[in-house]
Design an enzyme around this catalytic site. Structure first.
Site, PDB file in Angstrom:
ATOM      1  N   GLN A 251       0.818  -1.213   0.000  1.00  0.00           N
ATOM      2  CA  GLN A 251       0.000   0.000   0.000  1.00  0.00           C
ATOM      3  C   GLN A 251       0.848   1.257   0.000  1.00  0.00           C
ATOM      4  OE1 GLN A 251      -3.485   0.204  -0.376  1.00  0.00           O
ATOM      5  NE2 GLN A 251      -2.854  -1.838  -0.995  1.00  0.00           N
ATOM      6  N   HIS A 254       1.682   3.061  -3.249  1.00  0.00           N
ATOM      7  CA  HIS A 254       0.660   3.798  -4.000  1.00  0.00           C
ATOM      8  C   HIS A 254       0.979   5.285  -4.085  1.00  0.00           C
ATOM      9  CE1 HIS A 254      -2.519   1.190  -5.365  1.00  0.00           C
ATOM     10  NE2 HIS A 254      -2.554   0.553  -4.218  1.00  0.00           N
ATOM     11  N   GLU A 319      -9.258   1.210   5.188  1.00  0.00           N
ATOM     12  CA  GLU A 319      -9.766   0.826   3.872  1.00  0.00           C
ATOM     13  C   GLU A 319      -9.610  -0.681   3.695  1.00  0.00           C
ATOM     14  OE1 GLU A 319      -8.792   1.805  -0.850  1.00  0.00           O
ATOM     15  OE2 GLU A 319      -7.366   2.356   0.719  1.00  0.00           O
ATOM     16  N   HIS A 320      -8.408  -1.161   3.916  1.00  0.00           N
ATOM     17  CA  HIS A 320      -8.115  -2.596   3.866  1.00  0.00           C
ATOM     18  C   HIS A 320      -7.672  -3.052   5.252  1.00  0.00           C
ATOM     19  CE1 HIS A 320      -6.832  -0.795  -0.057  1.00  0.00           C
ATOM     20  NE2 HIS A 320      -7.552  -1.792  -0.564  1.00  0.00           N
ATOM     21  N   ASP A 353      -7.316  -6.662  -4.497  1.00  0.00           N
ATOM     22  CA  ASP A 353      -7.122  -5.592  -5.477  1.00  0.00           C
ATOM     23  C   ASP A 353      -7.432  -6.056  -6.891  1.00  0.00           C
ATOM     24  OD1 ASP A 353      -6.441  -3.471  -3.906  1.00  0.00           O
ATOM     25  OD2 ASP A 353      -4.281  -3.647  -4.201  1.00  0.00           O
ATOM     26  N   HIS A 412     -52.519  19.683   3.107  1.00  0.00           N
ATOM     27  CA  HIS A 412     -52.340  18.228   3.149  1.00  0.00           C
ATOM     28  C   HIS A 412     -53.609  17.568   3.697  1.00  0.00           C
ATOM     29  CE1 HIS A 412     -48.120  19.006   2.428  1.00  0.00           C
ATOM     30  NE2 HIS A 412     -47.798  17.737   2.560  1.00  0.00           N
TER      31      HIS A 412
END
Length: 422
Positions: A251, A254, A319-320, A353, A412
């Protein structure tokens, strides 16, 4: 990579990057220009930011055919198998319309309808992402979206990476434009001479793409505001340090803002992983980028118990999340906040992934506390169905009128009472 003890340090709460005032202003200017000048503005910003002067924004079938010829058969086969896995998983998410009839004859229900058009943003720049094509396009197809438009930045040669175009062909995406950045998001939202507007935009991108998606929300729907990628590994002394370190670095590479954390009940593992990360960093092609992520945005947390470790994970809301613990499956019920949970030694995050089937477009920056992975649900909308019977109206109409007057909405109430006059 620092080692911190949870009884001595507090895990900071993450939040999405709001961008600087200058970045927000730049994005707003780009969107305004695309709304006013269409393709001309898109070409201008593509030349300015990507260094490419485009004659045509659209990718031709010939370019896709050329991309397919560039890839060897084995890679094409791998992409096809991944696509099959992704499709199979997402087909299980499909919801059907339904209706039920009450004893008094009233019919209530829910109609599920696919969006007319979706735009998928596939990032470029430092890497090519065929996986993002598959993960965004296939759920839209499974949902029944009729028109899927893909945008992705061109390289300096004016071309889209072969793997990206091959994935698009395998996913059945034909409407492809070699544009990126805020200008691409604006084109999808408002349309240009070349690009018809869509109803929803999905897919990750840099801060300018994220800010552009925020700006156009309301004109179109968006999946989420994506931040930098992150992973947390929850491990005990049964985990292997070299494997944990490799997963953290998967990761970190990235980008410089990526986050890779280890939460462990073992001080010995913490120290071993710290050494392994430093050793493996030197061998990575993207080591400079990964080093910044590791040194500035990542940490190793040592917990005094499994419960303390799990609670730390819930605070991070990764996230993961990789669970490399003895009897890891037994901990899933205690994990409240994570985009995707990878359990066991052989469930390394890159499996998700690329290949396993669940979507890799996941909530980042702690937003797993309140949001979910991209799914078929993102590409449909639901309409309630109400067909009230006369018997039900006669029984409940006066109650509705009284409820309306409680809120001070006389018209109404009168709309209900008008039906009692015939």
């Amino acid at each position: 990579m620092d080692i911190r003890f949870l009884n001595e340090s507090k895990i900071p709460r993450q939040s999405l990057d709001q961008g600087t005032e200058a970045q927000r202003k730049s994005v707003q200017d780009i969107i305004a220009a695309v709304k006013e000048k269409g393709d001309e503005a898109v070409r201008f910003y593509t030349a300015q930011f990507d260094g490419v002067k485009l004659e045509s924004l659209k990718v031709t079938d010939g370019e896709v055919d050329e991309a397919l010829r560039e890839l060897d058969e084995e890679l094409l086969s791998i992409l096809q198998e991944a696509a099959n896995n992704i499709r199979s998983f997402h087909e299980k998410q499909v919801q059907q319309s339904w209706m039920t009839t009450e004893e008094n004859g009233t019919i209530l229900g829910q109609k599920v309808t696919a969006l007319d058009a979706a735009g998928i943003y596939v990032p470029g720049g430092t890497a090519a992402y065929p996986s993002s094509v598959l993960m965004n396009a296939i759920p839209a197809q499974v949902a029944g979206v009729k028109r899927i438009v893909m945008v992705t930045p061109p390289g300096k040669d004016g071309k889209v990476p072969a793997g990206v175009l091959a994935a698009a062909r395998l996913a059945g995406v034909r409407d492809i434009y070699k544009i990126g950045g805020a200008q691409a998001v604006a084109a999808l939202a408002y349309g240009t001479e070349s690009i018809e507007p869509v109803d929803k935009i999905t897919g990750p991108g840099n801060i300018f793409v994220a800010l552009a998606k925020r700006e156009v929300f309301g004109t179109v729907d968006i999946d989420m505001i994506a931040g930098p990628s992150d992973v947390t590994v929850l491990a005990d002394d049964t985990a292997f340090a070299h494997e944990v370190a490799a997963d953290l670095l998967s990761q970190a590479e990235h980008g410089e803002l990526s986050q890779a954390n280890l939460v462990t009940t073992s001080k010995e593992l913490a120290e071993a992983v710290q050494r392994e990360v430093e050793s493996q960093l030197h061998e990575l092609p993207r080591h400079d980028m990964a080093r910044v992520a590791i040194e500035e945005h990542s940490a190793i947390y040592v917990a005094g118990s499994v419960d303390e470790a799990v609670e730390a994970v819930n605070q991070i809301a990764p996230e993961h999340l990789e669970v490399q613990m003895e009897n890891g499956m037994e901990l899933i019920g205690k994990i409240r906040h994570a985009g995707a949970i990878f359990v066991g030694r052989y469930s390394s995050e890159p499996i998700g992934d690329y290949f396993a089937g669940p979507n890799h477009t996941l909530p980042t920056s702690g937003t797993a506390r309140f949001s979910s992975p991209l799914s078929v649900d993102d590409f449909v909308k639901k309409s309630s169905i109400i067909s009230y019977s006369k018997a039900a109206f006669d029984e409940h109409g006066s109650k509705v009128a009284k409820f309306a007057r409680l809120e001070g909405l006389e018209a109404h109430a009168r709309a209900i009472e008008a039906r009692g006059k015939n």
